[in-house]
Write an enzyme that holds these catalytic residues in place. Structure first.
Site, PDB file in Angstrom:
ATOM      1  N   ARG A  19       0.834  -1.198   0.000  1.00 46.28           N
ATOM      2  CA  ARG A  19       0.000   0.000   0.000  1.00 46.28           C
ATOM      3  C   ARG A  19       0.866   1.244   0.000  1.00 46.28           C
ATOM      4  O   ARG A  19       2.004   1.234   0.450  1.00 46.28           O
ATOM      5  CB  ARG A  19      -0.946   0.009   1.214  1.00 46.28           C
ATOM      6  CG  ARG A  19      -1.980  -1.114   1.170  1.00 46.28           C
ATOM      7  CD  ARG A  19      -2.970  -0.872   0.026  1.00 46.28           C
ATOM      8  NE  ARG A  19      -3.868  -1.976  -0.202  1.00 46.28           N
ATOM      9  CZ  ARG A  19      -3.797  -2.826  -1.226  1.00 46.28           C
ATOM     10  NH1 ARG A  19      -2.828  -2.737  -2.106  1.00 46.28           N
ATOM     11  NH2 ARG A  19      -4.684  -3.779  -1.391  1.00 46.28           N
ATOM     12  N   CYS A  20       0.282   2.328  -0.494  1.00 48.36           N
ATOM     13  CA  CYS A  20       0.958   3.617  -0.601  1.00 48.36           C
ATOM     14  C   CYS A  20       1.655   3.962   0.714  1.00 48.36           C
ATOM     15  O   CYS A  20       1.045   3.805   1.774  1.00 48.36           O
ATOM     16  CB  CYS A  20      -0.079   4.686  -0.953  1.00 48.36           C
ATOM     17  SG  CYS A  20       0.617   6.307  -1.264  1.00 48.36           S
ATOM     18  N   PRO A  21       2.910   4.350   0.635  1.00 53.11           N
ATOM     19  CA  PRO A  21       3.728   4.716  -0.528  1.00 53.11           C
ATOM     20  C   PRO A  21       4.640   3.589  -1.018  1.00 53.11           C
ATOM     21  O   PRO A  21       5.490   3.825  -1.866  1.00 53.11           O
ATOM     22  CB  PRO A  21       4.569   5.871   0.006  1.00 53.11           C
ATOM     23  CG  PRO A  21       4.860   5.458   1.429  1.00 53.11           C
ATOM     24  CD  PRO A  21       3.569   4.769   1.889  1.00 53.11           C
ATOM     25  N   ASP A  46      -2.879  -1.685  -5.480  1.00 51.45           N
ATOM     26  CA  ASP A  46      -3.186  -0.477  -4.720  1.00 51.45           C
ATOM     27  C   ASP A  46      -3.796   0.561  -5.659  1.00 51.45           C
ATOM     28  O   ASP A  46      -3.143   0.985  -6.614  1.00 51.45           O
ATOM     29  CB  ASP A  46      -1.912   0.071  -4.083  1.00 51.45           C
ATOM     30  CG  ASP A  46      -2.146   1.309  -3.239  1.00 51.45           C
ATOM     31  OD1 ASP A  46      -3.311   1.763  -3.140  1.00 51.45           O
ATOM     32  OD2 ASP A  46      -1.176   1.830  -2.679  1.00 51.45           O
TER      33      ASP A  46
END
Length: 81
Positions: A19-21, A46
């Protein structure tokens, strides 16, 4: 069977589950390791990558050759500048 740009890349990064980042961080690390002109296939799930990966390519002056964000996994092909 038809060969697509997604099957003709020099390198592959599996970022599924990240997931981000993290996906963009992994892309940056992997892009640094490959030669100019080579391609990297990114597989991820994502939703933020639909925004982040094209932005990364513009900022770092790499070429986004292809993207597929209609179904999972999302696929991107980047050519290193």
């Amino acid at each position: 069977m038809t060969t697509t740009i997604f099957q003709q890349t020099n390198h592959t990064l599996d970022a599924i589950g990240l997931r981000c980042p993290e996906p963009v961080m992994m892309v940056r690390m992997n892009i640094r390791k490959i030669a100019s002109g080579e391609t990297l296939l990114i597989k991820c799930d994502d939703p933020s990558t639909a925004r982040d990966i094209p932005s990364f390519c513009r900022f770092m002056e790499h070429e986004l050759l292809a993207k597929q964000t209609d179904t999972l996994p999302f696929l991107y092909v980047i050519k290193k500048n």
